[in-house]
Write a protein that holds these residues in place. Structure first.
Motif: not given
Length: 346
Positions: A82-97
């Motif tokens: 899923l992608q967030p409606s707003d905000g920033e997310v990173s896993v191991l420095g990568l953008n999951p989307a």
């Protein structure tokens, strides 16, 4: 093999994440058929409401909350499902989307009610399929296959059709498959769901071992708080789509510090009655009671017990984490948490 954990880049970061869903509303009345068809009402649901979270590499984090709190939604956002409606997310420095393929090579995912195993093939066939499709080098595959076979006791089921496995066997096989590419971060959504006591113990021991020996970062959700306490060092609690608590299990108990348990060894199998204690259970002449020190101070309770001729021994024990969290859920049910609670603020 112990992974070298580099702490410069965190395992994951959620920064003010929101997730909204739209839900069509229909009355169900025959007279409203045309209205429902051409002018249906839409309701906006907030699954995540400004969630912020940082997990360092090598951490073991329990992610919990009541039904609908946003646990699974968070895991799916972290995995790029899923992608967030707003905000920033990173896993191991990568953008999951945006970097999903690159990220999937570095993380592992297990959903308790789903499986990646081929239903009509032996377990080893699914493993070999993953090796080819994912391009796992022979050295890595052979090393990890040997490790998961030993750690998860898979030798007797590798050549068994997946459809013939028990739930506990299937979960062990899914865990083994998840680790074949040597993921740095693993996400587990209800991994102990439906497992018997022995299977749960094996699962918990395995997860703790890969965290300790490999430095694998583990994020796990579950409704079984006792399982989570046995596994993780840190717990994050969601309520109304927000982080309501973030800290250790011991710190969590201080939030509801008035709850407690007392174990009384009596002269008889019949539990004595005490005005300040609520009887819970008995095992022979050992009786367990609950108390609330906000209602009756512990000194007063101990004075009452010491004055009873029936009492031979008294032991104060921790309240089960299930009870602590259930009490918190009740207090959060009617209103949102007033503030973000961290271990540092306690």
């Amino acid at each position: 093999m112990k992974r070298t954990v580099q702490t410069d880049t965190p395992a994951l970061v959620l920064d003010n994440i929101y997730k909204y869903y739209s839900q069509w509303q229909r009355t169900g009345k025959l007279s409203d058929t045309l209205k429902n068809l051409f002018k249906p009402q839409k309701r906006k649901l907030t699954a995540l409401n400004g969630v912020s979270l940082r997990v360092e590499k090598g951490d073991f984090v329990a992610y919990a909350g009541a039904n609908g709190a946003g646990k699974s939604t968070t895991i799916k956002i972290l995995c790029g499902i899923l992608q967030p409606s707003d905000g920033e997310v990173s896993v191991l420095g990568l953008n999951p989307a945006k970097d999903r393929i690159a990220l999937m090579r570095r993380i592992g995912i297990v959903f308790g009610q789903r499986t990646e195993l081929w239903w009509d093939h032996p377990v080893i066939t699914s493993y070999e399929w993953k090796k080819v499709v994912w391009g796992i080098p022979d050295e890595v595959y052979n090393r990890n296959l040997q490790a998961v076979t030993e750690l998860l006791d898979l030798s007797d089921i590798l050549h068994t059709f997946s459809r013939e496995l028990s739930l506990g066997q299937r979960m062990r096989a899914d865990l083994g498959m998840m680790l074949l590419h040597d993921p740095e971060v693993v996400f587990l959504d209800e991994p102990t769901l439906g497992l018997d006591v022995l299977a749960k113990q094996q699962m918990i021991a395995f997860l703790r071992r890969i965290n300790a020996e490999r430095g694998t970062t583990v994020i796990v959700t579950s409704h079984d708080m006792d399982d989570l306490e046995a596994m993780a060092r840190r717990i994050v609690l969601l309520s109304h789509g927000k982080v309501a608590f973030d800290g250790s299990f011991e710190a969590l108990r201080t939030v509801q510090g008035s709850l407690g348990r007392i174990r009384v060894t009596a002269r008889s199998d019949m539990p004595p009655n005490f005005l300040s204690l609520a009887f819970l259970s008995s095992q022979g002449n050992v009786h367990e009671y609950a108390y609330d020190s906000d209602v009756t101070p512990i000194q007063e309770i101990l004075t009452q017990l010491s004055g009873s001729e029936e009492v031979q021994n008294v032991e104060i024990i921790k309240a089960p984490i299930e009870d602590v969290i259930a009490s918190l859920y009740k207090s959060w049910k009617q209103q949102e948490p007033a503030q973000f609670i961290t271990q540092k603020s306690l």
